[in-house]
Design an enzyme around this catalytic site. Structure first.
Site, PDB file in Angstrom:
ATOM      1  N   LEU A 284       0.867  -1.174   0.000  1.00 37.99           N
ATOM      2  CA  LEU A 284       0.000   0.000   0.000  1.00 37.99           C
ATOM      3  C   LEU A 284       0.906   1.228   0.000  1.00 37.99           C
ATOM      4  O   LEU A 284       1.995   1.198   0.578  1.00 37.99           O
ATOM      5  CB  LEU A 284      -0.898   0.034   1.244  1.00 37.99           C
ATOM      6  CG  LEU A 284      -1.917  -1.102   1.411  1.00 37.99           C
ATOM      7  CD1 LEU A 284      -2.614  -0.975   2.764  1.00 37.99           C
ATOM      8  CD2 LEU A 284      -2.943  -1.088   0.281  1.00 37.99           C
ATOM      9  N   ASP A 285       0.458   2.305  -0.641  1.00 36.22           N
ATOM     10  CA  ASP A 285       1.214   3.554  -0.584  1.00 36.22           C
ATOM     11  C   ASP A 285       1.411   3.956   0.870  1.00 36.22           C
ATOM     12  O   ASP A 285       0.577   3.646   1.735  1.00 36.22           O
ATOM     13  CB  ASP A 285       0.459   4.682  -1.299  1.00 36.22           C
ATOM     14  CG  ASP A 285       0.381   4.472  -2.808  1.00 36.22           C
ATOM     15  OD1 ASP A 285       1.173   3.662  -3.335  1.00 36.22           O
ATOM     16  OD2 ASP A 285      -0.481   5.114  -3.436  1.00 36.22           O
ATOM     17  N   MET A 286       2.485   4.671   1.125  1.00 34.99           N
ATOM     18  CA  MET A 286       2.776   5.140   2.479  1.00 34.99           C
ATOM     19  C   MET A 286       1.568   5.863   3.091  1.00 34.99           C
ATOM     20  O   MET A 286       1.231   5.664   4.264  1.00 34.99           O
ATOM     21  CB  MET A 286       3.981   6.089   2.428  1.00 34.99           C
ATOM     22  CG  MET A 286       4.386   6.678   3.763  1.00 34.99           C
ATOM     23  SD  MET A 286       5.821   7.789   3.553  1.00 34.99           S
ATOM     24  CE  MET A 286       6.113   8.314   5.234  1.00 34.99           C
TER      25      MET A 286
ATOM     26  N   THR B 126      -1.582   5.539   2.338  1.00 30.47           N
ATOM     27  CA  THR B 126      -2.803   4.728   2.379  1.00 30.47           C
ATOM     28  C   THR B 126      -2.803   3.842   3.614  1.00 30.47           C
ATOM     29  O   THR B 126      -1.788   3.245   3.964  1.00 30.47           O
ATOM     30  CB  THR B 126      -2.898   3.844   1.117  1.00 30.47           C
ATOM     31  OG1 THR B 126      -2.820   4.668  -0.045  1.00 30.47           O
ATOM     32  CG2 THR B 126      -4.196   3.066   1.089  1.00 30.47           C
TER      33      THR B 126
ATOM     34  N   ARG C 282      -5.852   6.498  -7.091  1.00 26.96           N
ATOM     35  CA  ARG C 282      -5.663   7.944  -6.957  1.00 26.96           C
ATOM     36  C   ARG C 282      -5.759   8.638  -8.316  1.00 26.96           C
ATOM     37  O   ARG C 282      -6.394   9.691  -8.450  1.00 26.96           O
ATOM     38  CB  ARG C 282      -4.310   8.230  -6.298  1.00 26.96           C
ATOM     39  CG  ARG C 282      -4.222   7.680  -4.880  1.00 26.96           C
ATOM     40  CD  ARG C 282      -2.804   7.583  -4.363  1.00 26.96           C
ATOM     41  NE  ARG C 282      -2.231   8.887  -4.074  1.00 26.96           N
ATOM     42  CZ  ARG C 282      -1.053   9.069  -3.481  1.00 26.96           C
ATOM     43  NH1 ARG C 282      -0.326   8.017  -3.144  1.00 26.96           N
ATOM     44  NH2 ARG C 282      -0.597  10.282  -3.250  1.00 26.96           N
TER      45      ARG C 282
END
Length: 571
Positions: A418-420, A422, A519
């Site tokens: 997961l993105d930082m 998120t 996103r």
């Protein structure tokens, strides 16, 4: 040329109640200072009402005046990035400077805006003369390439090669058939003849073999001559084209290098560096096209040169959205990495700048919740701000924390990320067997993921599907582009949960797993055209990105029962 005081804009409203920034804006991840927002609004009003020049931004009159961000894919025109720089004048007065990226209305110099660092369009500039030489060569290449004889000879050459290949294959097959027939005749002669009669037959068969080889030899000589004649004529024409292209390349490179030396940027210490010197130590020592033409470098260079003290900056998009990048009318965006990072790295030296928030461990004090664990897997709820795996500067991550929890297992093995920014569910395999099973499920899309997102705006439908192929932006990592030519397929299904205070909360189901897929699909004008709340890359920075991996479903790697995990969303 405008005098510095003419380009210094005073605020048209009282600003005494505003607190000044304590440090200059970190340009690659920021929330605009309120005074920069005020300056941007004032500049946007100027853009909407000025009549001194014309540029097609692709906006209708209503969009220009109302700042409506919805733009149609069919709209013509070209949007542009604008920048405002909050400054203190040499006389101590607060105000701002304005700039635009690249050219507008085919001009570098427009009233109200700071000039470029180097004006290549100036009449006395070497650029015009040397560009004309390159333009002449372009015309020459175009004319030579369009010569119908080139196409005619190319087609004839290809046809000759095809014809010869067919005739050669035909003759080789005849030789194979002849060889088989002669072998049979020799065997029959050896059974029925002897002495001189046998020798006569064998000699005759040998002569037939030589004759067939000679046919192939002379066929090759004949066609080599025909092909050579055409090739010679074609080469004479293509060599001329190649020489013109080579000359154009040499002149273009020379002009580019000359320009690199002319673009010289000041920093807060008064030190000056050329584009070439700035990019020389980087991994890509050749500056990309358009480097130095963005709004931020123009603003800072002008401020340093004329004694203005930079206090804060912000850049916003004005006009129709581009096809690939996520850019919405009037919205603020960070500076680009590929072109501006090296330049601004030099220009901000000597200036007190806000720390890079991306180098801070936002989740140092946040717990990693274990949702489920057994001998094969562990499922965790990652807080927003925690990396999934260790980064270049930040080592703390969901992976390293799980690693510390499970010290006597074969893993943990990373299966997805997961993105930082998120939050939400992540699964790690603890054994090789589990890793192999889950990897296969991720590859075959047997793993189901559901996210919750909060977007800026009111969606018009209750559900939908977004299909926008994506790839990385080579000039602005880690941003992603929508690209129908080179992008990989990306599909997202979404459902409306509720609308509240002008924002829409959605379920999002990614069918594919491209970087920043959800996103981009939300923010891009061909997607929902609504950035997620707190998206510092494709929207506007806030306390956090409002994206949460709320549900994760997969088959257990050992007993294959379907597992479904949920993690409650906190927004």
């Amino acid at each position: 040329m405008h005098q510095p005081e003419q380009l210094f804009t005073r605020f048209n409203t009282a600003i005494e109640s505003f607190e000044l920034p304590s440090a200059f804006t970190f340009p690659f991840y920021y929330q605009p200072h309120p005074l920069c927002v005020l300056a941007a609004n004032q500049l946007q009003h100027h853009l909407a009402t000025q009549t001194q020049w014309q540029h097609d931004f692709g906006l209708t009159a209503d969009q220009t005046l109302s700042h409506d961000g919805s733009t149609s894919e069919a709209n013509s025109g070209t949007g542009k990035m604008f920048g405002v720089l909050l400054v203190r004048s040499p006389q101590g007065e607060l105000g701002y400077l304005s700039a635009f990226s690249g050219k507008i209305a085919e001009q570098n110099l427009l009233p109200h805006f700071v000039p470029p660092v180097f004006d290549m369009l100036a009449e006395e500039c070497f650029f015009r003369t040397e560009l004309e030489e390159i333009t002449d060569l372009n015309r020459q290449v175009k004319t030579l390439t369009a010569n119908p004889l080139v196409a005619e000879l190319s087609q004839q050459l290809a046809q000759y090669k095809t014809d010869y290949k067919a005739l050669e294959a035909q003759q080789r097959q005849a030789m194979i058939d002849g060889r088989a027939e002669r072998k049979l005749q020799r065997q029959q002669a050896e059974q029925t003849l002897s002495g001189e009669p046998l020798k006569t037959v064998v000699d005759d068969l040998a002569k037939q073999s030589v004759a067939e080889k000679n046919v192939l030899k002379y066929l090759k000589l004949e066609w080599d001559e025909k092909i050579s004649q055409i090739q010679t004529q074609l080469t004479a024409l293509t060599d001329e084209i190649h020489q013109a292209k080579q000359q154009r390349k040499v002149l273009s490179n020379a002009l580019q290098n000359k320009l690199f030396e002319q673009y010289c940027f000041l920093n807060a210490r008064g030190e000056e560096k050329s584009l070439k010197a700035i990019f020389a130590p980087s991994t890509n020592p050749v500056p990309p096209a358009g480097a130095g033409e963005c709004a931020a470098p123009k603003l800072l260079h002008y401020a340093y040169k004329h004694g203005f003290t930079p206090l804060a900056m912000a850049e916003f998009w004005w006009g129709v959205s581009p096809k690939s990048e996520v850019r919405q009318h009037t919205k603020f965006y960070p500076s680009c990495h590929g072109k501006c990072n090296p330049i601004l790295g030099h220009m901000l030296e000597g200036l007190e700048v806000d720390p890079n928030p991306l180098e801070d461990n936002w989740a140092a004090d946040k717990a990693l919740q274990v949702v489920y664990q057994d001998d094969a897997i562990v499922v965790v709820n990652k807080p927003s701000g925690l990396l999934s795996v260790p980064g270049k500067t930040i080592k703390d991550s969901a992976y390293t924390r799980v690693q510390a929890m499970f010290t006597d297992v074969e893993g943990p093995f990373v299966l997805h990320r997961l993105d930082m920014a998120t939050s939400g569910l992540l699964v790690f395999a603890l054994t090789r067997r589990a890793n192999k099973s889950l990897q296969k499920q991720f590859i075959t899309r047997g793993v189901e993921k559901r996210y919750i997102a909060l977007v800026e705006g009111v969606v018009k439908e209750t559900q939908g599907e977004i299909n926008l192929p994506m790839r990385g932006d080579p000039d602005d990592r880690p941003r992603q582009l929508v690209c129908f030519e080179h992008g990989k397929p990306a599909t997202t299904y979404w459902q409306l949960i509720k609308i509240e205070a002008g924002r829409s909360k959605l379920y999002m189901h990614p069918k594919t797993g491209r970087t920043h897929q959800l996103r981009v699909h939300c923010a891009h004008h061909m997607g929902l055209n609504m950035a997620m709340v707190g998206d510092g890359l494709y929207g506007e920075k806030d306390a956090r990105l409002h994206l949460h991996a709320e549900q994760l479903a997969f088959d257990h790697p050992y007993d294959h029962r379907r597992l479904v995990f949920n993690a409650e969303c906190d927004f």
